[in-house]
Design a protein around this motif. Structure first.
Motif, mmCIF file in Angstrom:
data_model
loop_
_atom_site.group_PDB
_atom_site.id
_atom_site.type_symbol
_atom_site.label_atom_id
_atom_site.label_comp_id
_atom_site.label_asym_id
_atom_site.label_seq_id
_atom_site.Cartn_x
_atom_site.Cartn_y
_atom_site.Cartn_z
ATOM 1 N N HIS A 133 37.375 37.867 36.351
ATOM 2 C CA HIS A 133 37.813 38.749 37.428
ATOM 3 C C HIS A 133 36.922 39.984 37.525
ATOM 4 O O HIS A 133 36.623 40.459 38.636
ATOM 5 C CB HIS A 133 39.270 39.156 37.204
ATOM 6 C CG HIS A 133 40.237 38.044 37.445
ATOM 7 N ND1 HIS A 133 41.582 38.132 37.163
ATOM 8 C CD2 HIS A 133 40.055 36.792 37.948
ATOM 9 C CE1 HIS A 133 42.180 36.986 37.461
ATOM 10 N NE2 HIS A 133 41.277 36.165 37.945
ATOM 11 N N GLU A 134 36.478 40.500 36.378
ATOM 12 C CA GLU A 134 35.588 41.665 36.412
ATOM 13 C C GLU A 134 34.243 41.302 37.034
ATOM 14 O O GLU A 134 33.701 42.059 37.853
ATOM 15 C CB GLU A 134 35.374 42.217 34.999
ATOM 16 C CG GLU A 134 34.472 43.439 34.979
ATOM 17 C CD GLU A 134 34.204 43.957 33.578
ATOM 18 O OE1 GLU A 134 33.461 44.960 33.470
ATOM 19 O OE2 GLU A 134 34.710 43.371 32.601
ATOM 20 N N ALA A 183 34.722 40.900 40.775
ATOM 21 C CA ALA A 183 34.954 42.188 41.437
ATOM 22 C C ALA A 183 33.657 42.967 41.601
ATOM 23 O O ALA A 183 33.501 43.744 42.553
ATOM 24 C CB ALA A 183 35.959 43.009 40.634
#
Length: 206
Positions: free
Chosen positions: A88-89, A92
């Motif tokens: 997810h990082e 993002a």
């Protein structure tokens, strides 16, 4: 995917043990570990040898095994420690990502219900390359489709065949063993899990 992002190797183990029972035998631990990270043809060759049944029909065994694994995957998959947070990082931050797996597309699509298809720009599956892992083709294909040089890529792998594929392709490799122990090797960055691994850590590897 299997053993790196999600804890699905145990489900493969269950399905293979069930197939061995259907074949009238019992799958050895040695054979099961030898299959981790390999393509379906290689896994089935190991299976036939372990069963002492070299003439077992390939297609019917693969069809049964695929159906069984799909059934197990459909119940949802558990993330490996730190994997979801890292993915997810990375997404993002807008970093291009590819899922490079020895698993066939039909099963990878089921796993994506847990992983999220939106988390990957490219999906390379074991039945979509002429030479699967440990050959470099899967990673070279993924980098080409992402439009980035393979030397700018970090590959995260949990199996010997996956590590060999990524190294041969020319990627930076972060090895995170799951079911199979990976030796400490020059040029390979080895960690016990993805817990604590973030985008800054990946950038520093390069």
């Amino acid at each position: 995917m299997d053993g790196t992002l999600v804890d699905s190797e145990k489900l493969w183990g269950t399905a293979l043990e069930d197939l061995a029972i259907r074949a009238g035998g019992q799958l050895s631990t040695r054979a099961r570990l030898a299959m981790v990270g390999t393509s379906m043809p290689v896994s089935m060759a190991i299976f036939r040898e372990d069963m002492g049944q070299p003439d077992r029909p390939y297609r019917s065994d693969v069809a049964w095994l695929t159906d069984r694994v799909a059934e197990l995957f459909a119940d949802g998959l558990d993330w490996r420690p730190g994997a979801r947070e890292l993915l997810h990082e990375v997404r993002a931050a807008g970093v291009p990502t590819a899922l490079v797996t020895s698993t066939e597309r039909r099963l990878a699509e089921v796993a994506l219900k847990t992983l999220g298809a939106e988390n990957f720009d490219v999906l390379i599956c074991g039945d979509e390359v002429a030479r699967p892992k440990p050959d470099p083709e899967p990673y070279l294909t993924a980098a080409g489709l992402l439009g980035v040089p393979i030397g700018a890529c970090v590959a995260i792998e949990d199996s010997p065949s996956g590590v060999a594929s990524a190294v041969a392709a020319g990627a930076t490799v972060l090895a995170v063993p799951s079911d199979v122990t990976l030796p400490s090797t020059d040029g390979i960055h080895l960690r016990s899990s993805l817990s604590g691994v973030d985008l800054e850590f990946l950038a520093a590897l390069r």
